[in-house]
Every structure is written in C-alpha cells, then in structure tokens.
Motif scaffolding. Sequence first.
Motif, PDB file in Angstrom:
ATOM      1  N   ARG A 142       0.877  -1.179  -0.026  1.00 26.87           N
ATOM      2  CA  ARG A 142      -0.006  -0.024  -0.106  1.00 26.87           C
ATOM      3  C   ARG A 142       0.877   1.429   0.038  1.00 26.87           C
ATOM      4  NH1 ARG A 142       0.600   1.981   4.820  1.00 26.87           N
ATOM      5  NH2 ARG A 142       1.234   0.738   6.537  1.00 26.87           N
ATOM      6  N   GLN A 143       0.298   2.191  -0.228  1.00 28.25           N
ATOM      7  CA  GLN A 143       0.683   3.502  -0.151  1.00 28.25           C
ATOM      8  C   GLN A 143       1.179   4.002   1.522  1.00 28.25           C
ATOM      9  OE1 GLN A 143      -2.043   6.026  -2.130  1.00 28.25           O
ATOM     10  NE2 GLN A 143      -1.055   5.531  -4.081  1.00 28.25           N
ATOM     11  N   TYR A 144       1.927   4.829   1.865  1.00 21.85           N
ATOM     12  CA  TYR A 144       2.221   5.407   3.127  1.00 21.85           C
ATOM     13  C   TYR A 144       1.584   6.654   3.270  1.00 21.85           C
ATOM     14  CZ  TYR A 144       5.573   1.488   2.920  1.00 21.85           C
ATOM     15  OH  TYR A 144       5.964   0.315   2.691  1.00 21.85           O
ATOM     16  N   GLU A 145       1.044   7.068   4.616  1.00 22.27           N
ATOM     17  CA  GLU A 145       0.718   8.188   4.933  1.00 22.27           C
ATOM     18  C   GLU A 145       1.480   9.320   5.616  1.00 22.27           C
ATOM     19  OE1 GLU A 145      -2.367   9.007   3.674  1.00 22.27           O
ATOM     20  OE2 GLU A 145      -2.631   6.855   2.565  1.00 22.27           O
ATOM     21  N   LEU A 146       1.131  10.528   5.717  1.00 23.35           N
ATOM     22  CA  LEU A 146       1.758  11.287   6.492  1.00 23.35           C
ATOM     23  C   LEU A 146       1.852  10.810   7.918  1.00 23.35           C
ATOM     24  CD1 LEU A 146       0.733  14.953   4.925  1.00 23.35           C
ATOM     25  CD2 LEU A 146       2.824  14.072   5.032  1.00 23.35           C
ATOM     26  N   TRP A 194      15.974   1.476   8.893  1.00 26.80           N
ATOM     27  CA  TRP A 194      15.925   2.670   9.919  1.00 26.80           C
ATOM     28  C   TRP A 194      14.606   2.943  10.084  1.00 26.80           C
ATOM     29  CZ3 TRP A 194      20.926   4.958  11.639  1.00 26.80           C
ATOM     30  CH2 TRP A 194      21.873   4.325  11.314  1.00 26.80           C
ATOM     31  N   SER A 195      14.282   3.147  11.266  1.00 27.22           N
ATOM     32  CA  SER A 195      13.001   3.644  11.571  1.00 27.22           C
ATOM     33  C   SER A 195      12.816   5.164  11.442  1.00 27.22           C
ATOM     34  CB  SER A 195      12.605   3.122  12.966  1.00 27.22           C
ATOM     35  OG  SER A 195      12.534   1.860  12.954  1.00 27.22           O
ATOM     36  N   GLY A 196      11.896   5.503  10.760  1.00 30.81           N
ATOM     37  CA  GLY A 196      11.408   7.010  10.806  1.00 30.81           C
ATOM     38  C   GLY A 196      10.050   7.333  10.652  1.00 30.81           C
ATOM     39  N   GLN A 197       9.901   8.634  10.485  1.00 24.20           N
ATOM     40  CA  GLN A 197       8.266   8.901  10.122  1.00 24.20           C
ATOM     41  C   GLN A 197       8.230   9.713   8.911  1.00 24.20           C
ATOM     42  OE1 GLN A 197       6.844  11.897  12.880  1.00 24.20           O
ATOM     43  NE2 GLN A 197       5.169  10.625  13.064  1.00 24.20           N
ATOM     44  N   VAL A 198       7.127   9.239   8.162  1.00 26.04           N
ATOM     45  CA  VAL A 198       6.900  10.058   6.797  1.00 26.04           C
ATOM     46  C   VAL A 198       6.433  11.605   7.215  1.00 26.04           C
ATOM     47  CG1 VAL A 198       5.326  10.361   4.905  1.00 26.04           C
ATOM     48  CG2 VAL A 198       6.383   7.920   5.637  1.00 26.04           C
ATOM     49  N   TYR A 199       7.203  12.500   6.469  1.00 26.92           N
ATOM     50  CA  TYR A 199       6.841  14.045   6.820  1.00 26.92           C
ATOM     51  C   TYR A 199       6.516  14.553   5.430  1.00 26.92           C
ATOM     52  CZ  TYR A 199      11.156  15.717   4.857  1.00 26.92           C
ATOM     53  OH  TYR A 199      12.252  15.958   3.858  1.00 26.92           O
ATOM     54  N   THR A 200       6.689  14.179   4.241  1.00 24.99           N
ATOM     55  CA  THR A 200       6.080  14.606   3.119  1.00 24.99           C
ATOM     56  C   THR A 200       5.864  13.310   2.146  1.00 24.99           C
ATOM     57  OG1 THR A 200       6.316  16.326   1.635  1.00 24.99           O
ATOM     58  CG2 THR A 200       8.490  15.362   2.187  1.00 24.99           C
ATOM     59  N   ILE A 201       4.988  13.834   1.280  1.00 21.83           N
ATOM     60  CA  ILE A 201       4.822  12.707   0.211  1.00 21.83           C
ATOM     61  C   ILE A 201       4.672  13.515  -0.985  1.00 21.83           C
ATOM     62  CG2 ILE A 201       3.288  10.955  -0.756  1.00 21.83           C
ATOM     63  CD1 ILE A 201       2.175  10.946   2.331  1.00 21.83           C
ATOM     64  N   ASN A 202       5.307  13.091  -2.234  1.00 18.40           N
ATOM     65  CA  ASN A 202       5.214  13.497  -3.450  1.00 18.40           C
ATOM     66  C   ASN A 202       3.759  13.441  -4.236  1.00 18.40           C
ATOM     67  OD1 ASN A 202       5.392  11.176  -4.867  1.00 18.40           O
ATOM     68  ND2 ASN A 202       7.064  11.624  -5.955  1.00 18.40           N
ATOM     69  N   ASN A 203       3.458  13.998  -5.363  1.00 17.71           N
ATOM     70  CA  ASN A 203       1.965  14.165  -5.673  1.00 17.71           C
ATOM     71  C   ASN A 203       1.510  12.541  -6.209  1.00 17.71           C
ATOM     72  OD1 ASN A 203       1.468  16.687  -5.184  1.00 17.71           O
ATOM     73  ND2 ASN A 203       2.020  17.307  -7.434  1.00 17.71           N
ATOM     74  N   ASN A 204       2.452  11.881  -6.578  1.00 18.11           N
ATOM     75  CA  ASN A 204       2.128  10.553  -7.045  1.00 18.11           C
ATOM     76  C   ASN A 204       2.511   9.225  -6.095  1.00 18.11           C
ATOM     77  OD1 ASN A 204       4.660  10.561  -7.785  1.00 18.11           O
ATOM     78  ND2 ASN A 204       4.472  10.567 -10.059  1.00 18.11           N
ATOM     79  N   TYR A 205       2.847   9.543  -5.034  1.00 16.71           N
ATOM     80  CA  TYR A 205       3.203   8.380  -4.170  1.00 16.71           C
ATOM     81  C   TYR A 205       4.772   7.520  -4.590  1.00 16.71           C
ATOM     82  CZ  TYR A 205      -0.940   9.621  -1.289  1.00 16.71           C
ATOM     83  OH  TYR A 205      -1.826  10.242  -0.488  1.00 16.71           O
ATOM     84  N   THR A 206       5.466   8.262  -5.178  1.00 15.99           N
ATOM     85  CA  THR A 206       6.819   7.612  -5.588  1.00 15.99           C
ATOM     86  C   THR A 206       7.879   7.979  -4.841  1.00 15.99           C
ATOM     87  OG1 THR A 206       7.189   9.105  -7.260  1.00 15.99           O
ATOM     88  CG2 THR A 206       5.844   7.173  -7.805  1.00 15.99           C
ATOM     89  N   ARG A 207       7.982   9.007  -4.141  1.00 12.39           N
ATOM     90  CA  ARG A 207       8.878   9.351  -3.122  1.00 12.39           C
ATOM     91  C   ARG A 207       8.408   9.945  -1.798  1.00 12.39           C
ATOM     92  NH1 ARG A 207      13.812   9.525  -4.841  1.00 12.39           N
ATOM     93  NH2 ARG A 207      14.404  11.193  -3.455  1.00 12.39           N
ATOM     94  N   TYR A 208       8.827   9.686  -0.918  1.00 12.46           N
ATOM     95  CA  TYR A 208       8.771   9.906   0.531  1.00 12.46           C
ATOM     96  C   TYR A 208       9.717  10.775   1.250  1.00 12.46           C
ATOM     97  CZ  TYR A 208       4.818   6.941  -0.230  1.00 12.46           C
ATOM     98  OH  TYR A 208       3.607   6.377  -0.712  1.00 12.46           O
ATOM     99  N   GLY A 209       9.472  11.701   2.028  1.00 14.81           N
ATOM    100  CA  GLY A 209      10.452  12.520   2.985  1.00 14.81           C
ATOM    101  C   GLY A 209      10.351  11.790   4.271  1.00 14.81           C
ATOM    102  N   VAL A 210      11.380  11.228   5.025  1.00 12.58           N
ATOM    103  CA  VAL A 210      11.255  10.426   6.116  1.00 12.58           C
ATOM    104  C   VAL A 210      12.341  11.405   7.252  1.00 12.58           C
ATOM    105  CG1 VAL A 210      11.654   8.260   7.343  1.00 12.58           C
ATOM    106  CG2 VAL A 210      10.762   8.427   4.788  1.00 12.58           C
ATOM    107  N   TYR A 211      11.565  11.445   8.374  1.00 15.97           N
ATOM    108  CA  TYR A 211      12.267  12.025   9.416  1.00 15.97           C
ATOM    109  C   TYR A 211      12.730  10.982  10.468  1.00 15.97           C
ATOM    110  CZ  TYR A 211      13.344  14.646  13.691  1.00 15.97           C
ATOM    111  OH  TYR A 211      14.047  14.753  14.902  1.00 15.97           O
TER     112      TYR A 211
END
Length: 133
Positions: free
Chosen positions: A67-71, A84-101
């Motif tokens: 599935r896709q990941y959520e903020l 590495w464990s992190g938290q999604v902080y941003t998602i690009n428009n088509n859910y192919t790249r994620y920013g992780v903190y």
Amino acid sequence: MVVEVRSDEQGYEGAWFSAKIVSYLGGNRYTVEYQTLKTDDETELLTEEASASDIRPVPPTLIQRARQYELNEEVDVWYNNGWWSGQVYTINNNYTRYGVYFKTTDEKLEFEYSDLRPCQVWRKGKWNLDLDR
C-alpha cells in the motif's frame, strides 16, 4: 538462520541489519555475521557478538509493498546498509517518493517508495504492525 540485528553503536542506534547466526555463546549471546556490513578493511563480512534481545527474525515480506504510506506514518527505510525507523513527513504527488524524518539522527531525507516498508515490531513471538507509536 538469517535474522536482523539491532545496533546500539553510536550513530547507528535503532537500525536493523541483516545477519546470520553463526553460533550460540551461552547466556543469551550469539555470534552473528552481518550480510551487508564489512570489516574496516572491507575484505570480510563483519562478525560480532549480539544479545538475544537485539536479534529478531526477518519481517514477513507479504505486507511490505502492499500500500501507499501516509503522513506521520512510522516506516522502516533501507538506508546505509540497514533498515532504519523513521516517520513520513512529506509525500510527492504520485506517491513514488517520500520524505522521512529520523528521530535518532535528527535528519530528513527523501526515498523512493521501493526503499520503504511498514514498521513492524516483533512482540511475544509474532510480528505486529507498529501503528501505536
């Protein structure tokens, strides 16, 4: 037996690395050989002692790409030869790249969808999605 081993070395806290158990040393200690980490001279796979509390089975792959990941969702990211464990902080428009903190290193990095998996926790002998963090 292939497992994941948690690191407590400074700068690697909370990361899980693929390894195989080489031997049981007694007292809940094992010798493990990492599958992605090498010795300082890069000639051999790194081998070291690990406590049973820092060893877990490899998580199941069935839900890893489902599935896709959520903020704000907790995820594991393949980075620097481990998970590495992190938290999604941003998602690009088509859910192919994620920013992780990453809280342990206070870093924000971007990753491809294929580098993420749901954060799962090994509790009482079974895998659980870590939705409660």
